[in-house]
Design an enzyme around this catalytic site. Structure first.
Site, PDB file in Angstrom:
ATOM      1  N   HIS A  82       0.862  -1.243  -0.061  1.00  0.00           N
ATOM      2  CA  HIS A  82      -0.093   0.024   0.129  1.00  0.00           C
ATOM      3  C   HIS A  82       1.046   1.228  -0.186  1.00  0.00           C
ATOM      4  CE1 HIS A  82       0.942  -0.598   4.154  1.00  0.00           C
ATOM      5  NE2 HIS A  82       0.532   0.427   4.551  1.00  0.00           N
TER       6      HIS A  82
ATOM      7  N   HIS B  41       1.557   3.759   1.872  1.00  0.00           N
ATOM      8  CA  HIS B  41       2.240   4.350   3.022  1.00  0.00           C
ATOM      9  C   HIS B  41       3.746   4.693   3.009  1.00  0.00           C
ATOM     10  CE1 HIS B  41      -1.477   4.125   5.915  1.00  0.00           C
ATOM     11  NE2 HIS B  41      -1.532   5.139   5.069  1.00  0.00           N
TER      12      HIS B  41
ATOM     13  N   ASP C  92       6.139   4.151   4.679  1.00  0.00           N
ATOM     14  CA  ASP C  92       7.048   3.502   5.182  1.00  0.00           C
ATOM     15  C   ASP C  92       7.022   2.040   4.510  1.00  0.00           C
ATOM     16  OD1 ASP C  92       4.358   2.920   6.425  1.00  0.00           O
ATOM     17  OD2 ASP C  92       5.010   1.648   8.025  1.00  0.00           O
ATOM     18  N   HIS C  93       6.373   1.975   3.551  1.00  0.00           N
ATOM     19  CA  HIS C  93       6.252   0.808   2.511  1.00  0.00           C
ATOM     20  C   HIS C  93       6.863   1.195   1.092  1.00  0.00           C
ATOM     21  CE1 HIS C  93       3.929  -1.612   5.628  1.00  0.00           C
ATOM     22  NE2 HIS C  93       3.697  -0.447   5.935  1.00  0.00           N
TER      23      HIS C  93
ATOM     24  N   HIS D 166      -6.867  -2.173   5.571  1.00  0.00           N
ATOM     25  CA  HIS D 166      -6.131  -1.110   6.442  1.00  0.00           C
ATOM     26  C   HIS D 166      -6.834   0.154   6.213  1.00  0.00           C
ATOM     27  CE1 HIS D 166      -2.403   0.219   7.844  1.00  0.00           C
ATOM     28  NE2 HIS D 166      -1.936   0.917   6.932  1.00  0.00           N
TER      29      HIS D 166
ATOM     30  N   ASP E 214       0.242  -4.144   5.919  1.00  0.00           N
ATOM     31  CA  ASP E 214      -0.505  -3.469   7.075  1.00  0.00           C
ATOM     32  C   ASP E 214      -1.793  -3.941   6.814  1.00  0.00           C
ATOM     33  OD1 ASP E 214       1.953  -2.281   7.527  1.00  0.00           O
ATOM     34  OD2 ASP E 214       1.236  -0.409   7.464  1.00  0.00           O
TER      35      ASP E 214
ATOM     36  N   HIS F 227       6.131  -5.580  11.694  1.00  0.00           N
ATOM     37  CA  HIS F 227       5.479  -4.345  11.518  1.00  0.00           C
ATOM     38  C   HIS F 227       5.203  -3.961  12.981  1.00  0.00           C
ATOM     39  CE1 HIS F 227       3.367  -0.778  10.433  1.00  0.00           C
ATOM     40  NE2 HIS F 227       3.721  -0.943   9.345  1.00  0.00           N
TER      41      HIS F 227
HETATM   42 ZN   LIG Z   1       3.284   0.271   7.713  1.00  0.00          ZN
HETATM   43 ZN   LIG Z   2       0.032   1.374   6.611  1.00  0.00          ZN
END
Ligand SMILES: [Zn+2]
Ligand SMILES: [Zn+2]
Length: 284
Positions: free
Chosen positions: A39, A41, A43-44, A117, A188, A246
């Protein structure tokens, strides 16, 4: 998370600083590679700019394939325009719209499921196809098949014709086909419906486990899972092994999370940087 399979690398999500982690982990920058983004976000996905630039500096030539949800294409194209860096290799971007098979290779497929998510997300299942059965040299000898090329062809599941005209099919010298390996990565997510069938019989499930069980309301609001939820999902899907990932930075060590998952599902580990796990080929 990186799957090394023969000469190929499959990366699942691409967090910041990934190229430095790859150097430390002695992961190559020139190999055949696919990246699956769960996805959009930070951090990904924020590892992608650094990784692409590093690969260009290293003069990568091979195509890089990137799979991800809607928006991944625009993200990568904006990056390329605004940073104005030239790439030395082609990047093939595949936007994935919902559940289904996202990539088909000779030996494996990767499927996606819609996760649950706070923004649209995808879980991925890497699944090897059936492999030819175990080879029995004594059967081959008894049939008078000379060692060498014929053996190797039969081992790969091909029919051969001997010099005397005799035709040998692989099932005469091989056991029954062997199951491939299956790895599921959730990204996530809250526990989502349909997971048990999506992850059915997986050798490994890597599941979101951001908050401990006492914070299950927070997990619900933020679109994450707790250890016992992850454990239950692994149990329902009859997975062989579970890795919790995570983990929120609030936990200095994940022992509590591990214990909570273990109450539900026995074979569980906590993800760590540079952790390596070997999934052996299955014999049946
Ligand atoms: Zn994340
Ligand atoms: Zn996320």
């Amino acid at each position: 998370m990186l799957v090394k399979r023969g000469n190929e690398q499959l990366m699942f999500d691409c967090g910041e600083g990934v190229q430095r982690q790859m150097v430390k982990a002695k992961v190559g920058f020139h190999k055949k590679m696919k990246i699956f983004v769960s996805h959009m976000h930070g951090d990904h996905v924020l590892g992608l700019p650094g990784l692409l630039q590093t690969m260009a500096l290293m003069d990568r030539q091979k195509k890089l394939e990137v799979y991800g949800p809607e928006g991944i294409k625009q993200f990568l194209e904006c990056l390329r325009e605004s940073l104005q860096f030239g790439l030395t290799f082609p990047v093939e971007i595949h936007e994935v719209y919902g559940a289904g098979t996202v990539c088909r290779e000779k030996d494996y497929v990767v499927e996606a499921a819609e996760s649950n998510h706070v923004i649209p997300g995808l879980a991925y299942a890497f699944m090897e196809k059936l492999r030819p059965g175990k080879f029995y040299p004594e059967k081959a000898r008894a049939l008078g098949i000379p060692e060498g090329e014929f053996w190797s062809k039969l081992q790969h599941g091909d029919t051969v014709k001997l010099s005397n005209g005799q035709v040998i099919s692989p099932d005469e010298v091989l056991g029954s086909p062997r199951k491939g390996r299956k790895i599921v990565y959730t990204g996530d997510t809250r526990p989502f419906a349909g997971f048990a069938s999506f992850a059915a019989g997986a050798d490994l499930v890597i599941h979101d486990s951001t908050f401990d069980d006492a914070l299950c309301e927070k997990a619900e609001v933020d679109g994450h899972s707790t250890p016992s939820q992850a454990g239950l999902q692994a149990k329902k899907s009859k997975a062989k092994k579970l890795i919790l990932t995570h983990i929120s930075a609030r936990y200095s060590n994940g022992q509590l999370l591990l214990e909570q998952a273990r109450r539900v599902y026995e074979n569980v580990l906590l993800a760590e940087d540079f952790m390596e796990l070997e999934l052996p080929l299955l014999d049946s």
